[in-house]
Design a protein around this motif. Sequence first.
Motif, mmCIF file in Angstrom:
data_model
loop_
_atom_site.group_PDB
_atom_site.id
_atom_site.type_symbol
_atom_site.label_atom_id
_atom_site.label_comp_id
_atom_site.label_asym_id
_atom_site.label_seq_id
_atom_site.Cartn_x
_atom_site.Cartn_y
_atom_site.Cartn_z
ATOM 1 N N THR A 62 -2.753 6.987 -3.137
ATOM 2 C CA THR A 62 -2.798 5.829 -4.885
ATOM 3 C C THR A 62 -1.182 6.419 -4.993
ATOM 4 O OG1 THR A 62 -4.914 6.706 -5.632
ATOM 5 C CG2 THR A 62 -3.365 6.997 -6.594
ATOM 6 N N THR A 66 1.070 4.451 -11.162
ATOM 7 C CA THR A 66 0.356 4.126 -11.670
ATOM 8 C C THR A 66 -0.973 4.347 -11.399
ATOM 9 O OG1 THR A 66 -0.318 2.043 -9.984
ATOM 10 C CG2 THR A 66 1.538 2.077 -11.529
ATOM 11 N N ARG A 68 -2.940 3.395 -9.009
ATOM 12 C CA ARG A 68 -3.877 2.345 -8.604
ATOM 13 C C ARG A 68 -3.789 2.105 -6.671
ATOM 14 N NH1 ARG A 68 -0.077 -3.091 -9.412
ATOM 15 N NH2 ARG A 68 1.843 -1.232 -8.343
ATOM 16 N N GLN A 69 -4.129 2.170 -6.081
ATOM 17 C CA GLN A 69 -4.737 2.109 -4.539
ATOM 18 C C GLN A 69 -4.024 1.250 -3.718
ATOM 19 O OE1 GLN A 69 -8.987 3.155 -3.341
ATOM 20 N NE2 GLN A 69 -9.340 4.345 -5.492
ATOM 21 N N GLY A 70 -3.649 1.503 -2.812
ATOM 22 C CA GLY A 70 -3.246 0.850 -2.138
ATOM 23 C C GLY A 70 -2.514 1.179 -0.927
ATOM 24 N N PRO A 80 -0.392 -3.195 -3.808
ATOM 25 C CA PRO A 80 -2.362 -2.998 -4.322
ATOM 26 C C PRO A 80 -3.228 -3.477 -3.802
ATOM 27 C CG PRO A 80 -1.315 -4.517 -5.666
ATOM 28 C CD PRO A 80 -0.081 -3.853 -5.380
ATOM 29 N N GLY A 132 -13.327 0.619 -4.283
ATOM 30 C CA GLY A 132 -12.138 0.794 -3.661
ATOM 31 C C GLY A 132 -11.923 0.833 -1.824
#
Length: 401
Positions: A62, A66, A68-70, A80, A132
Amino acid sequence: MLRTLRHRAAAVRWSLITVLAGALLGTGVGAPAHAAVPATIPLKITNNSARGEQVFIYNLGTELSTGRQGWADAGGTFHPWPAGGNPPTPAPDASIPGPAAGQSATIRIPKFSGRVYFSYGQKLVFKLTTGGLVQPAVQNPTDPNRNILFNWSEYTLNDSGLWLNSTQVDMFSAPYAVGVQRADGSTASTGRLKPGGYNGALNALRAQPGGWANLIQTRPDGSVLRALSPLYGVETGALPASVMDDYVNRVWQKYATSTLTVTPFADQPATKYHGRVSGGVMNFTNSAGTVVTSFEKPDASSVFGCHRKLDAPNDLVRGPISRTLCAGFNRSTLLVNPDQPDSGADAFYKDGVTNHYARAIHAQMADGKAYAFAFDDVGHHESLVHDGSPRQAYLTLEPFN
């Protein structure tokens, strides 16, 4: 992350949050960084495994700025994840070629909370759902990664520094050590097994009656892949669901007529909670005698997973008490010491009914430290390195002996 980290998310992730708040049992390890932490730092990966297979590296997590997962590429650039599907869709190939045996390679890690996976011989299979990333779940015999030899380390890099650990919470598999180079050039490391420790831990499980040998997973050709945690052993039927009942029953019997005292914060010795069993429930009171939380008698899944009847919310009362209880049950110290946590490792795992998986792993670690269950950090017995101004991180793939 989805499955995302399941029990790990509910347990050790809470620990890491506590660390980052600088309150992990009063260690002060969350102290402000001495200098600004750069956007990325180098992670040197050294392959001392003596294995000939191609190694693949993944840096998944993560993005802290932000949420965001990626994944991050070898240069530390964040990517991402695209939208997933139902059924899950293949994730982009995030693999990075790893070093050959006897070689090293350096990648850069960004400000993440995530995992560095490594696999031998085959790339891992990752998929995306609408929620996710789906992590490997090799306790499931149909998981596409079931017959791949792999492992992972977990880390958080943020403005306050680096926290990097080795972990056996889910499984004991391909051996590795982690380390950090500090601002002054010195290094700290952990996670390394003793010579012969890999086979020593597996042999200890094989020799332990009661189903513990069933935790070991092999390929169809018989080669060893890993030992599952006892939580997954119970969930899959490899271990009997009653494996901890005798010890739990003895604890409940003892504290029906005596008091269990929990002092969850080392830097707050005056904060104590007192537990007594009444009506089959262990009630904890504060210094004023008010009941602050209660626990039903836990089963083996609750003990090994530090969840369910030993759930540990991210609060200042139930969570800290529960993590202390969880450690005491796994280490089998609740009967011999009514003042918890018990910080002396010499007393751990001495009862015939205990977490023999954790016992076997700790016994084979060069420094005695491991993350063999979710709250192994109680009393500072976890395999974790931290620095507020890290120059470089290390991941060393170790020999299988």
